[in-house]
Design a protein around this motif. Structure first.
Motif, PDB file in Angstrom:
ATOM      1  N   ARG A 266       0.827  -1.207   0.000  1.00  0.00           N
ATOM      2  CA  ARG A 266       0.000   0.000   0.000  1.00  0.00           C
ATOM      3  C   ARG A 266       0.862   1.258   0.000  1.00  0.00           C
ATOM      4  O   ARG A 266       0.622   2.204  -0.764  1.00  0.00           O
ATOM      5  CB  ARG A 266      -0.921  -0.005   1.224  1.00  0.00           C
ATOM      6  N   ILE A 267       1.881   1.269   0.858  1.00  0.00           N
ATOM      7  CA  ILE A 267       2.734   2.461   0.931  1.00  0.00           C
ATOM      8  C   ILE A 267       3.488   2.645  -0.381  1.00  0.00           C
ATOM      9  O   ILE A 267       3.649   3.766  -0.874  1.00  0.00           O
ATOM     10  CB  ILE A 267       3.699   2.342   2.125  1.00  0.00           C
ATOM     11  N   ASP A 268       3.929   1.544  -0.978  1.00  0.00           N
ATOM     12  CA  ASP A 268       4.652   1.650  -2.244  1.00  0.00           C
ATOM     13  C   ASP A 268       3.766   2.226  -3.339  1.00  0.00           C
ATOM     14  O   ASP A 268       4.187   3.067  -4.116  1.00  0.00           O
ATOM     15  CB  ASP A 268       5.176   0.274  -2.673  1.00  0.00           C
ATOM     16  N   ALA A 269       2.514   1.746  -3.389  1.00  0.00           N
ATOM     17  CA  ALA A 269       1.625   2.197  -4.454  1.00  0.00           C
ATOM     18  C   ALA A 269       1.241   3.666  -4.271  1.00  0.00           C
ATOM     19  O   ALA A 269       0.887   4.342  -5.223  1.00  0.00           O
ATOM     20  CB  ALA A 269       0.371   1.331  -4.498  1.00  0.00           C
ATOM     21  N   PHE A 270       1.300   4.164  -3.047  1.00  0.00           N
ATOM     22  CA  PHE A 270       0.906   5.550  -2.805  1.00  0.00           C
ATOM     23  C   PHE A 270       2.094   6.496  -2.692  1.00  0.00           C
ATOM     24  O   PHE A 270       1.934   7.701  -2.837  1.00  0.00           O
ATOM     25  CB  PHE A 270       0.075   5.653  -1.521  1.00  0.00           C
ATOM     26  N   LEU A 271       3.272   5.934  -2.372  1.00  0.00           N
ATOM     27  CA  LEU A 271       4.363   6.842  -2.048  1.00  0.00           C
ATOM     28  C   LEU A 271       5.691   6.418  -2.675  1.00  0.00           C
ATOM     29  O   LEU A 271       6.250   7.131  -3.511  1.00  0.00           O
ATOM     30  CB  LEU A 271       4.493   6.924  -0.516  1.00  0.00           C
ATOM     31  N   THR A 272       6.173   5.234  -2.291  1.00  0.00           N
ATOM     32  CA  THR A 272       7.524   4.843  -2.694  1.00  0.00           C
ATOM     33  C   THR A 272       7.674   4.786  -4.206  1.00  0.00           C
ATOM     34  O   THR A 272       8.683   5.236  -4.748  1.00  0.00           O
ATOM     35  CB  THR A 272       7.867   3.462  -2.112  1.00  0.00           C
ATOM     36  N   CYS A 273       6.706   4.205  -4.876  1.00  0.00           N
ATOM     37  CA  CYS A 273       6.831   3.993  -6.304  1.00  0.00           C
ATOM     38  C   CYS A 273       6.026   5.016  -7.082  1.00  0.00           C
ATOM     39  O   CYS A 273       5.739   4.851  -8.260  1.00  0.00           O
ATOM     40  CB  CYS A 273       6.408   2.573  -6.652  1.00  0.00           C
ATOM     41  N   TYR A 274       5.648   6.073  -6.396  1.00  0.00           N
ATOM     42  CA  TYR A 274       4.981   7.207  -7.014  1.00  0.00           C
ATOM     43  C   TYR A 274       6.034   8.282  -7.221  1.00  0.00           C
ATOM     44  O   TYR A 274       6.892   8.490  -6.357  1.00  0.00           O
ATOM     45  CB  TYR A 274       3.882   7.708  -6.081  1.00  0.00           C
TER      46      TYR A 274
END
Ligand code: SF4
Ligand code: SF4
Ligand code: SF4
Lengths: 423, 313
Positions: free
Chosen positions: A337-345
């Motif tokens: 979830r964090i990746d889809a919203f932040l890390t990989c954004y």
């Protein structure tokens, strides 16, 4: 495993040392929040026009509500799929959910730049029905109400069992009335998360080219829905383990093993959907690019597959492996979830972001407050079942019994089999 | 107990009922450019990088001059110098590009905005005063803005800015100088009047109706085919934009800082994927009805079986 166990309030004072620590953390968060309302969001956070949601949305909203999805997934098993044996897990899961979702909602208010306009959300003619976020907002608010209503039976049970006749009659009367309405409330509690958990994932579809193609897919809503079920079941197992250790709460190994098997299948389903989608969209070549994103991707996969392996392998069905698996599930789903919203954004070349101390303080403080509320409510109202024989021995009754039977015990003999005290 | 097949099937049916349907439901459809839509044409090959438009924009919007290097909460328009991978034939190793809101044909920012604070002129939830339908200008109504900043996530061009240091912050972006329109005039100048276009000394920046601008862009390309790279950015990209761009031969729009966008809009993709499963509200109601029925039945059975001693009515 028939049992006459009933949820009961946990004994013990409210303001013990851990509680004071939790409240202190929340105090810090409150201070940061107050300052934010005076000086603007940028004064306490490192959020910028490129990473505009910082960690508050991805963690406080998307992850917290994922953890809170335990009420949804256990509810699905118990009520919709008619697995009544899961019933003892419902109340703690609903309390966890009510708290997690309320905190998610509160975090949104903190994160909104112009929260004073929020009352307008109550005016449907103003709704932009195309907005995925609007749907999430309305649905989450409704669900928070539903969750707290779902907890009311605990309040009525408490009253019904009270010594005062008036209170007891009141509790019984309203408890009975609510019991009749409950199926319709629970049905809402099944519908709303289906809607908003998938929409939460859907939020990032519109980000298009800013989200790394290994995360960006029109399947995001479905992935978010499946992951919230996994995450919720995982969170409930972890919660049960923690409550067993701290409060000697009821802990049904067989039940948790079954539930973990379901979770193992959900985790595999998630991985299959995700990999299948990547292959279907012709993005497999991205898996040959050894960069940071691939590393994150592999880490995520590992955090989905390893718990699934733990859950589904017969030999590692012991409690410890299961709790570890559950913990990793929560970590893995949170990471996705964090990746889809932040890390990989990535909004563009000119921005970078790392959360500020203030942002972290708010996130940690909110979580601490959640734990504090969980403890407080469990100590005031009958939420947690401390009914299995071991716990009864360890609980109050054991103390009473040992008092009563003390004369029979040979003097000087301690009782080595006496389990740890419940506090 | 082993997980039975029935449990799995039931689970799949329940969990998937509302989300597996997108394949069946149709997309909301493509949004076509409005006939009277206005916008601007920026011709990078003519731009001399004087920054006059940036200064004019600041003045027109009452914003302080702070030597901007990028869009910001005090800068609605910027001219950037982009380094080129391969120098042009005339030896130029860089190219200019002006950036501001693209006034998309089907804007992501409008699609996501909860109460329509960002909206196409005359097509929002509320009239901010004198709004005309059909211009396609994307306006900002602070009284409907919650400051959620989803518009910043959604905009593929990373245009909207936020006032991070304000207790009462706004979203800041170009509104095509609608307020500078002269209502007594006919045509495009009657609906808006971009200060930036007015001051451009090099003919690099032109304001007008989108159809006219497209024609002008084609005329320029036809007159000097060797000068341009052959593409009008914004004609179709991301569903089309009302700000259109021309670039020199040998320069890609990617080099100028534009994202690579499909012809369809992300607003459409996102709304279709997120809303299609609802089948116009039928799915949630059906799901609720099924859930209520099952819960009622199962709960009764469970309570009867598990807790016979419980005084429940
Ligand atoms: S460029 Fe961005 S801000 Fe401007 S209309 Fe398009 S989506 Fe909205
Ligand atoms: S920040 Fe304001 S303008 Fe932007 S999406 Fe949210 S409500 Fe709309
Ligand atoms: S149209 Fe007006 S607000 Fe927009 S860039 Fe030009 S001068 Fe600035």
């Amino acid at each position: 495993m028939t049992t006459h166990a009933r949820p009961r309030a946990i004994a013990g004072g409210l303001l013990d040392r851990p509680m004071i620590w939790l409240l202190a953390l929340f105090g810090i968060a409150e201070a940061v929040i107050s300052y934010r309302f005076l000086a603007g969001i940028g004064s306490v956070s490192n959020m910028n026009d490129g990473y505009t949601w910082g960690i508050w949305e991805p963690v406080n909203v998307v992850v917290f509500t994922g953890i809170g999805a335990g009420a949804y997934s256990v509810g699905l098993l118990c009520y919709l799929l008619n697995r009544g044996k899961y019933h003892p897990l419902i109340r703690p899961a609903v309390l966890l959910a009510a708290i997690a979702y309320s905190l998610g909602g509160a975090s949104i208010v903190v994160a909104l730049g112009r929260p004073w306009n929020m009352y307008l959300l109550a005016l449907p003619p103003l709704w932009n029905l195309s907005s995925v976020l609007l749907e999430v907002a309305v649905c989450v608010v409704a669900y928070v109400c539903v969750l707290w209503i779902e907890l009311l039976p605990a309040v009525f049970d408490d009253a019904a069992g009270s010594a005062s006749r008036v209170r007891s009659a009141w509790g019984k009367r309203w408890g009975g009335r609510l019991a009749k309405a409950m199926p319709y409330v629970i049905a809402l509690a099944m519908l709303l998360p289906t809607m908003h958990q998938s929409s939460l994932g859907g939020l990032m579809i519109v980000a298009g080219p800013k989200l790394h193609p290994l995360w960006h897919t029109t399947l995001l809503p479905l992935l978010a829905l499946v992951s919230c079920m996994s995450m919720g079941l995982g969170a409930v197992v972890v919660l049960t383990a923690v409550m067993k250790h701290t409060w000697s709460a009821r802990h049904d190994n067989e039940l948790l093993a079954d539930m973990s098997k379901v979770n193992g299948l959900l985790l595999l389903l998630f991985v299959a959907l995700r990999l299948g989608d990547i292959a279907f969209q012709g993005k497999l070549h991205l898996l040959a690019v050894p960069d940071f994103y691939l590393m994150v991707f592999v880490l995520e996969l590992a955090l989905f597959l390893f718990p699934a392996f733990l859950f589904l392998t017969r030999r590692v069905q012991q409690n410890r492996a299961r709790v570890l698996g559950a913990l990793l599930t929560v970590v893995g789903c949170s990471l996705w979830r964090i990746d889809a919203f932040l890390t990989c954004y990535n909004a563009g070349e000119s921005w970078s972001y790392w959360p500020s101390l203030g942002e972290i303080a708010v996130t940690v403080g909110m979580a601490a407050f959640g734990v504090a509320v969980f403890i407080a409510v469990s100590k005031i109202f009958p939420v947690v079942e401390v009914g299995d024989p071991a716990a009864i021995r360890a609980g109050h009754e054991a103390d009473l019994r040992s008092l009563r039977t003390r004369p029979a015990t040979p003097p000087g003999t301690s009782n080595p089999s006496r389990p740890r005290s419940p506090r | 107990m082993l997980v039975s097949r029935r449990l799995l099937l039931q689970g799949a049916a329940v969990a998937g009922a509302s989300t597996v349907l997108p394949g069946k439901a149709q997309a909301r459809g493509k949004v076509e450019p409005l006939e009277e839509a206005v916008g601007m044409l920026y011709d990078s090959t003519h731009c001399v990088g004087c920054g006059g438009c940036v200064a004019a924009c600041k003045e027109a919007n009452g914003l302080p001059w702070d030597e901007p290097t990028d869009l910001s909460n005090t800068t609605r328009s910027i001219v950037k110098t982009r380094r080129l991978a391969v120098p042009l034939r005339n030896g130029e190793a860089s190219a200019f590009v002006k950036r501001q809101c693209m006034h998309c044909v089907d804007p992501s920012c409008v699609s996501v905005c909860m109460l329509g604070a960002l909206h196409k002129e005359g097509q929002g939830k509320r009239d901010m005063g004198g709004e005309r339908k059909g211009t396609g200008i994307v306006l900002y109504d602070e009284d409907l803005c919650l400051g959620c900043r989803y518009c910043q996530i959604a905009c593929a061009f990373a245009i909207p800015r936020f006032e991070w240091r304000e207790a009462f912050p706004h979203i800041v972006k170009c509104e095509l100088c609608r307020k500078r329109a002269d209502p007594t005039r006919e045509g495009a100048l009657g609906v808006a009047n971009p200060a930036c276009c007015q001051v451009c000394p090099a003919g690099a920046l032109v304001y007008g109706r989108r159809v006219d601008l497209l024609a002008e862009a084609r005329r320029r390309m036809a007159a000097e085919p060797a000068r341009y790279n052959g593409k009008i950015f914004g004609e179709k990209d991301g569903g089309g934009t009302q700000a259109l761009y021309l670039a020199a031969a040998g320069v890609t729009f990617k080099e100028l800082g534009f994202p690579d966008l499909p012809d369809g809009s992300y607003a459409n993709a996102s709304e279709s994927a997120s809303h299609a499963p609802y089948l116009n509200g039928v799915a949630p109601i059906a799901l609720y009805a099924v859930a209520a029925y099952l819960v009622r039945r199962n709960k009764k059975a469970q309570e009867g079986a598990e807790r016979p001693e419980e005084p429940r009515k």
